[in-house]
Design a protein around this motif. Structure first.
Motif, PDB file in Angstrom:
ATOM      1  N   VAL A  12      24.702  40.067  72.520  1.00 19.07           N
ATOM      2  CA  VAL A  12      25.200  41.324  71.936  1.00 19.07           C
ATOM      3  C   VAL A  12      25.587  41.192  70.466  1.00 19.07           C
ATOM      4  O   VAL A  12      25.858  42.191  69.811  1.00 19.07           O
ATOM      5  N   MET A  13      25.580  39.983  69.935  1.00 21.35           N
ATOM      6  CA  MET A  13      26.054  39.766  68.564  1.00 21.35           C
ATOM      7  C   MET A  13      25.110  40.361  67.529  1.00 21.35           C
ATOM      8  O   MET A  13      23.936  40.582  67.784  1.00 21.35           O
ATOM      9  N   THR A  14      25.662  40.582  66.357  1.00 27.49           N
ATOM     10  CA  THR A  14      24.845  40.893  65.195  1.00 27.49           C
ATOM     11  C   THR A  14      24.537  39.571  64.505  1.00 27.49           C
ATOM     12  O   THR A  14      25.402  38.707  64.402  1.00 27.49           O
ATOM     13  N   SER A  15      23.311  39.408  64.062  1.00 25.74           N
ATOM     14  CA  SER A  15      22.947  38.171  63.369  1.00 25.74           C
ATOM     15  C   SER A  15      23.076  38.329  61.857  1.00 25.74           C
ATOM     16  O   SER A  15      22.684  37.443  61.106  1.00 25.74           O
ATOM     17  N   GLU A  16      23.650  39.457  61.414  1.00 21.59           N
ATOM     18  CA  GLU A  16      23.803  39.702  59.979  1.00 21.59           C
ATOM     19  C   GLU A  16      25.232  40.086  59.581  1.00 21.59           C
ATOM     20  O   GLU A  16      25.457  41.119  58.951  1.00 21.59           O
ATOM     21  N   PRO A  17      26.214  39.247  59.928  1.00 18.03           N
ATOM     22  CA  PRO A  17      27.563  39.525  59.431  1.00 18.03           C
ATOM     23  C   PRO A  17      27.643  39.154  57.948  1.00 18.03           C
ATOM     24  O   PRO A  17      26.685  38.648  57.374  1.00 18.03           O
ATOM     25  N   VAL A  18      28.788  39.395  57.339  1.00 19.36           N
ATOM     26  CA  VAL A  18      28.984  39.024  55.935  1.00 19.36           C
ATOM     27  C   VAL A  18      29.285  37.523  55.887  1.00 19.36           C
ATOM     28  O   VAL A  18      30.288  37.069  56.430  1.00 19.36           O
ATOM     29  N   ILE A  19      28.381  36.783  55.238  1.00 15.54           N
ATOM     30  CA  ILE A  19      28.488  35.319  55.171  1.00 15.54           C
ATOM     31  C   ILE A  19      28.398  34.889  53.717  1.00 15.54           C
ATOM     32  O   ILE A  19      27.478  35.286  53.005  1.00 15.54           O
ATOM     33  N   LEU A  20      29.359  34.067  53.309  1.00 12.88           N
ATOM     34  CA  LEU A  20      29.379  33.549  51.936  1.00 12.88           C
ATOM     35  C   LEU A  20      29.751  32.070  51.949  1.00 12.88           C
ATOM     36  O   LEU A  20      30.403  31.596  52.885  1.00 12.88           O
ATOM     37  N   PRO A  21      29.389  31.339  50.892  1.00 14.55           N
ATOM     38  CA  PRO A  21      29.794  29.928  50.806  1.00 14.55           C
ATOM     39  C   PRO A  21      31.253  29.814  50.353  1.00 14.55           C
ATOM     40  O   PRO A  21      31.816  30.770  49.806  1.00 14.55           O
ATOM     41  N   PRO A  22      31.864  28.655  50.543  1.00 19.59           N
ATOM     42  CA  PRO A  22      33.279  28.478  50.184  1.00 19.59           C
ATOM     43  C   PRO A  22      33.534  28.569  48.687  1.00 19.59           C
ATOM     44  O   PRO A  22      34.672  28.775  48.265  1.00 19.59           O
ATOM     45  N   THR A  23      32.498  28.465  47.877  1.00 16.49           N
ATOM     46  CA  THR A  23      32.648  28.544  46.426  1.00 16.49           C
ATOM     47  C   THR A  23      32.593  29.980  45.905  1.00 16.49           C
ATOM     48  O   THR A  23      32.803  30.209  44.715  1.00 16.49           O
ATOM     49  N   ALA A  44      35.217  43.837  58.387  1.00 13.69           N
ATOM     50  CA  ALA A  44      36.606  43.401  58.523  1.00 13.69           C
ATOM     51  C   ALA A  44      36.803  41.918  58.246  1.00 13.69           C
ATOM     52  O   ALA A  44      37.916  41.485  57.976  1.00 13.69           O
ATOM     53  N   GLN A  45      35.722  41.145  58.302  1.00  3.15           N
ATOM     54  CA  GLN A  45      35.836  39.700  58.138  1.00  3.15           C
ATOM     55  C   GLN A  45      34.671  39.170  57.319  1.00  3.15           C
ATOM     56  O   GLN A  45      33.572  39.714  57.358  1.00  3.15           O
ATOM     57  N   VAL A  46      34.936  38.088  56.617  1.00  2.57           N
ATOM     58  CA  VAL A  46      33.901  37.359  55.897  1.00  2.57           C
ATOM     59  C   VAL A  46      33.856  35.964  56.501  1.00  2.57           C
ATOM     60  O   VAL A  46      34.886  35.287  56.613  1.00  2.57           O
ATOM     61  N   TYR A  47      32.655  35.548  56.889  1.00  2.00           N
ATOM     62  CA  TYR A  47      32.465  34.230  57.478  1.00  2.00           C
ATOM     63  C   TYR A  47      32.034  33.271  56.379  1.00  2.00           C
ATOM     64  O   TYR A  47      31.179  33.597  55.558  1.00  2.00           O
ATOM     65  N   VAL A  48      32.648  32.106  56.361  1.00  2.00           N
ATOM     66  CA  VAL A  48      32.415  31.135  55.301  1.00  2.00           C
ATOM     67  C   VAL A  48      31.682  29.935  55.900  1.00  2.00           C
ATOM     68  O   VAL A  48      32.144  29.345  56.883  1.00  2.00           O
ATOM     69  N   THR A  49      30.531  29.620  55.286  1.00  2.93           N
ATOM     70  CA  THR A  49      29.696  28.522  55.778  1.00  2.93           C
ATOM     71  C   THR A  49      29.124  27.738  54.600  1.00  2.93           C
ATOM     72  O   THR A  49      29.102  28.213  53.474  1.00  2.93           O
ATOM     73  N   ARG A  50      28.637  26.565  54.906  1.00  2.00           N
ATOM     74  CA  ARG A  50      27.839  25.821  53.940  1.00  2.00           C
ATOM     75  C   ARG A  50      26.457  26.488  53.898  1.00  2.00           C
ATOM     76  O   ARG A  50      26.034  27.107  54.860  1.00  2.00           O
ATOM     77  N   LEU A  78      36.952  31.345  48.339  1.00  2.08           N
ATOM     78  CA  LEU A  78      37.065  31.648  49.773  1.00  2.08           C
ATOM     79  C   LEU A  78      37.483  30.431  50.592  1.00  2.08           C
ATOM     80  O   LEU A  78      38.186  30.569  51.598  1.00  2.08           O
ATOM     81  N   GLY A  79      37.063  29.258  50.170  1.00  7.15           N
ATOM     82  CA  GLY A  79      37.445  28.049  50.895  1.00  7.15           C
ATOM     83  C   GLY A  79      38.950  27.862  50.984  1.00  7.15           C
ATOM     84  O   GLY A  79      39.439  27.168  51.880  1.00  7.15           O
ATOM     85  N   ALA A  80      39.704  28.524  50.117  1.00  5.54           N
ATOM     86  CA  ALA A  80      41.166  28.384  50.092  1.00  5.54           C
ATOM     87  C   ALA A  80      41.879  29.457  50.910  1.00  5.54           C
ATOM     88  O   ALA A  80      43.103  29.402  51.042  1.00  5.54           O
ATOM     89  N   VAL A  81      41.153  30.421  51.456  1.00  5.58           N
ATOM     90  CA  VAL A  81      41.818  31.529  52.161  1.00  5.58           C
ATOM     91  C   VAL A  81      41.307  31.699  53.597  1.00  5.58           C
ATOM     92  O   VAL A  81      41.346  32.789  54.152  1.00  5.58           O
ATOM     93  N   LEU A  82      40.872  30.612  54.204  1.00  7.63           N
ATOM     94  CA  LEU A  82      40.377  30.677  55.584  1.00  7.63           C
ATOM     95  C   LEU A  82      41.540  30.765  56.562  1.00  7.63           C
ATOM     96  O   LEU A  82      42.606  30.217  56.332  1.00  7.63           O
ATOM     97  N   ASP A  83      41.312  31.476  57.671  1.00  2.00           N
ATOM     98  CA  ASP A  83      42.321  31.588  58.729  1.00  2.00           C
ATOM     99  C   ASP A  83      42.141  30.418  59.690  1.00  2.00           C
ATOM    100  O   ASP A  83      41.166  30.388  60.448  1.00  2.00           O
TER     101      ASP A  83
END
Length: 146
Positions: A12-23, A44-50, A78-83
């Motif tokens: 059921v997931m979306t494969s296109e959420p908002v994704i950005l690098p930690p920089t 509502a959320q930004v996912y942070v990945t390499r 963004l790398g400094a504001v992860l939950d």
């Protein structure tokens, strides 16, 4: 999405959420979630990945919420504001498990991460409701409006 059962997080997931690098900066993240074609739950959320930042991504690092982004200086990385309190869910989680997860963490969306640690998508509360409600729920709701 076809590789996962329809009644699972992966199905059921979306494969296109908002994704950005930690920089990326808070300003860049806010610009991305302002896109008009995003639903409120996805924005509502930004996912942070390499890198790469398309699913399946590089290593999943975490998530940051739009409220946190609004409170931080625009130049903050963004790398400094992860939950740190949000653990990702797995693609095989059942819709029932996803529902409990979203309720437990008070979230409108959750990161879906595979066993290799790559973000493969996100499940929103809208995705879960669409599969839990009967197919004709909209018509039924219209009947009650009269």
């Amino acid at each position: 999405l076809l590789t996962y059962p329809e009644t699972s997080a992966g199905g059921v997931m979306t494969s296109e959420p908002v994704i950005l690098p930690p920089t990326s900066t808070v300003a860049e993240a806010l610009a991305h979630i302002r896109q008009q074609d995003l639903t409120p739950a996805v924005a509502a959320q930004v996912y942070v990945t390499r890198p790469p930042t398309e699913t399946p991504t590089g290593a999943y690092l975490g998530v940051t919420h739009f409220q946190r982004l609004l409170r931080e200086p625009p130049s903050t990385l963004l790398g400094a504001v992860l939950d740190p309190s949000i653990d990702p869910i797995r693609p095989h989680f059942t819709l029932r498990q996803v529902t409990y997860y979203l309720a437990n963490y008070n979230l409108v969306a959750a990161p879906v991460v595979d066993e290799l640690g790559h973000l493969v998508g996100a499940v929103t509360v809208d995705d879960v409701l669409d599969h839990m409600l009967p197919e004709d729920w909209r018509e039924r709701a219209d009947e009650h409006d009269d």
